[in-house]
Write a protein that holds these residues in place. Structure first.
Motif, PDB file in Angstrom:
ATOM      1  N   ARG A  23       0.837  -1.198   0.000  1.00 56.40           N
ATOM      2  CA  ARG A  23       0.000   0.000   0.000  1.00 56.40           C
ATOM      3  C   ARG A  23       0.875   1.251   0.000  1.00 56.40           C
ATOM      4  O   ARG A  23       1.878   1.307   0.725  1.00 56.40           O
ATOM      5  CB  ARG A  23      -0.923   0.008   1.228  1.00 56.40           C
ATOM      6  N   PRO A  24       0.507   2.262  -0.803  1.00 52.72           N
ATOM      7  CA  PRO A  24       1.271   3.519  -0.809  1.00 52.72           C
ATOM      8  C   PRO A  24       1.291   4.154   0.579  1.00 52.72           C
ATOM      9  O   PRO A  24       0.338   4.008   1.354  1.00 52.72           O
ATOM     10  CB  PRO A  24       0.518   4.393  -1.809  1.00 52.72           C
ATOM     11  N   SER A  25       2.351   4.870   0.895  1.00 51.07           N
ATOM     12  CA  SER A  25       2.487   5.481   2.220  1.00 51.07           C
ATOM     13  C   SER A  25       1.456   6.579   2.462  1.00 51.07           C
ATOM     14  O   SER A  25       1.203   6.954   3.610  1.00 51.07           O
ATOM     15  CB  SER A  25       3.894   6.053   2.381  1.00 51.07           C
ATOM     16  N   SER A  26       0.829   7.076   1.396  1.00 52.15           N
ATOM     17  CA  SER A  26      -0.096   8.205   1.529  1.00 52.15           C
ATOM     18  C   SER A  26      -1.529   7.790   1.882  1.00 52.15           C
ATOM     19  O   SER A  26      -2.382   8.647   2.086  1.00 52.15           O
ATOM     20  CB  SER A  26      -0.129   8.994   0.210  1.00 52.15           C
ATOM     21  N   VAL A  27      -1.832   6.476   1.966  1.00 47.71           N
ATOM     22  CA  VAL A  27      -3.195   6.023   2.234  1.00 47.71           C
ATOM     23  C   VAL A  27      -3.254   5.343   3.596  1.00 47.71           C
ATOM     24  O   VAL A  27      -2.231   5.122   4.248  1.00 47.71           O
ATOM     25  CB  VAL A  27      -3.681   5.060   1.127  1.00 47.71           C
ATOM     26  N   ASP A  28      -4.487   5.002   4.030  1.00 43.79           N
ATOM     27  CA  ASP A  28      -4.652   4.256   5.282  1.00 43.79           C
ATOM     28  C   ASP A  28      -3.824   2.980   5.232  1.00 43.79           C
ATOM     29  O   ASP A  28      -3.775   2.296   4.204  1.00 43.79           O
ATOM     30  CB  ASP A  28      -6.125   3.887   5.492  1.00 43.79           C
ATOM     31  N   HIS A  29      -3.189   2.649   6.347  1.00 40.56           N
ATOM     32  CA  HIS A  29      -2.356   1.439   6.449  1.00 40.56           C
ATOM     33  C   HIS A  29      -1.214   1.468   5.440  1.00 40.56           C
ATOM     34  O   HIS A  29      -0.779   0.421   4.938  1.00 40.56           O
ATOM     35  CB  HIS A  29      -3.193   0.165   6.255  1.00 40.56           C
ATOM     36  N   GLY A  30      -0.742   2.675   5.129  1.00 41.50           N
ATOM     37  CA  GLY A  30       0.341   2.806   4.168  1.00 41.50           C
ATOM     38  C   GLY A  30       1.584   2.029   4.584  1.00 41.50           C
ATOM     39  O   GLY A  30       1.949   1.983   5.761  1.00 41.50           O
ATOM     40  N   GLY A  31       2.227   1.403   3.599  1.00 40.60           N
ATOM     41  CA  GLY A  31       3.426   0.618   3.842  1.00 40.60           C
ATOM     42  C   GLY A  31       3.161  -0.833   4.158  1.00 40.60           C
ATOM     43  O   GLY A  31       4.091  -1.650   4.116  1.00 40.60           O
ATOM     44  N   LEU A  32       1.913  -1.176   4.499  1.00 35.97           N
ATOM     45  CA  LEU A  32       1.573  -2.573   4.754  1.00 35.97           C
ATOM     46  C   LEU A  32       1.326  -3.302   3.438  1.00 35.97           C
ATOM     47  O   LEU A  32       1.043  -2.693   2.405  1.00 35.97           O
ATOM     48  CB  LEU A  32       0.339  -2.676   5.647  1.00 35.97           C
ATOM     49  N   TRP A  33       1.410  -4.626   3.490  1.00 38.10           N
ATOM     50  CA  TRP A  33       1.165  -5.444   2.305  1.00 38.10           C
ATOM     51  C   TRP A  33      -0.288  -5.886   2.284  1.00 38.10           C
ATOM     52  O   TRP A  33      -0.949  -5.959   3.326  1.00 38.10           O
ATOM     53  CB  TRP A  33       2.106  -6.643   2.287  1.00 38.10           C
TER      54      TRP A  33
END
Length: 315
Positions: free
Chosen positions: A26-36
């Motif tokens: 997930r892009p860092s700019s959205v909810d839960h960003g950085g998670l798979w």
């Protein structure tokens, strides 16, 4: 506050050899960003889950779905919204997936999925992806040679990869001796073995998990086995499904779907009520009770992980 409801279609895209699954970050700019996560996206107005999935996978990954099957539906409550994840297992697709929107994508071996951080709503999908669609419950075979022969045949000829060792008539010592032999066979065929009995059985044998009776399930106030082991349970109604979810079961059987010769006095659940119960189970559910492998596709269509059976596999 009325929570907004979000319907999302997601894909478990499995490699041709069945050993890897495609994840997106997930892009860092959205909810839960950085998670798979499992790739997908929100349904547009008037789209079905499969229609949305085909559109989203083309837009996000540049692939065309050729064949897909329902895997699991997950309802998850966040503080500000209610998410319905409508998850499909993609068996065949055209194109080489890549991050068309700049997101990282990666093929991940099944046994490494636990090492990746996911949003909480995705965790039941991990279990569904890692589980097979057929669950063998062993019969009450008294003769050890006969037991070994039947289990070997189920593993080699039927390709069973999930086994519950059920042997109510054996003493603890005899049960553990049989379990040790069964575990050796299962390891040889890359199958998982869960023991039907008290969780303390795992102190004597490093099997893959424990299966709880419905009575034992309802007596517990917390998960009785470590996270690294599978926990399954027998369920027969909504209250037992709620309890299984509360204590952290990884999957369950739900029975009897049909009337069975062993319990002819018990009213069957039937496909309609089974689907209603599975919809909010929050974990993979195997249909049990008069099931054969010919029922597997029907079971998947109404939300089940697959079918569990004694007679159809224990020939």
């Amino acid at each position: 506050m009325v929570k907004r409801r979000v319907h999302v279609a997601a894909a478990a895209i499995i490699s041709a050899d069945g050993r890897e699954v495609l994840l997106a970050r997930r892009p860092s700019s959205v909810d839960h960003g950085g998670l798979w996560e499992f790739p997908g996206g929100k349904l547009a107005p008037y789209e079905t889950g499969l229609e949305a999935l085909k559109r989203e996978l083309h837009e996000e990954l540049g692939v065309e779905i050729r064949r897909a099957q329902p895997l699991i539906r997950i309802h998850h409550e966040y503080s500000d919204k209610h998410i319905l994840l409508d998850v499909w297992q993609v068996h065949d697709f055209a194109g080489e997936p890549f991050g068309r929107e700049g997101q990282a994508v990666r093929w991940v071996p099944m046994d490494e999925l636990v090492n990746y951080p996911f949003p909480a709503a995705n965790l039941p999908i991990l279990r569904a992806v890692m589980l097979p669609t057929e669950y063998l419950i062993t019969g009450e075979e008294g003769d050890e040679a006969g037991f070994q022969g039947r289990l070997e045949r189920a593993l080699t000829e039927d390709g069973v990869r999930l086994v519950q060792l059920r042997a109510k008539g054996l003493s603890r010592g005899d049960y553990l001796a049989r379990a040790e032999q069964a575990l050796a066979l299962c390891r040889r065929h890359e199958a998982r073995l869960v023991l039907n009995g008290e969780p303390e059985l795992l102190d004597g044998l490093d099997a893959d998990g424990i299966h709880l009776t419905s009575e034992r399930l309802m007596s517990l106030d917390r998960r009785p086995v470590p996270e690294g082991k599978w926990l399954s349970a027998s369920t027969h109604d909504r209250a037992q499904l709620v309890q299984a979810h509360r204590i952290g079961c990884d999957f369950v059987t739900l029975s009897p779907l049909r009337t069975t010769p062993s319990h002819p006095e018990v009213a069957p659940i039937g496909w309609h009520d089974f689907q209603q119960l599975v919809e909010h189970a929050g974990m993979p559910v195997f249909a049990l009770g008069g099931m054969t492998r010919f029922d597997a596709n029907h079971a998947r269509a109404v939300g089940a992980q697959g079918i569990a059976s004694i007679r159809d596999f224990w020939k």
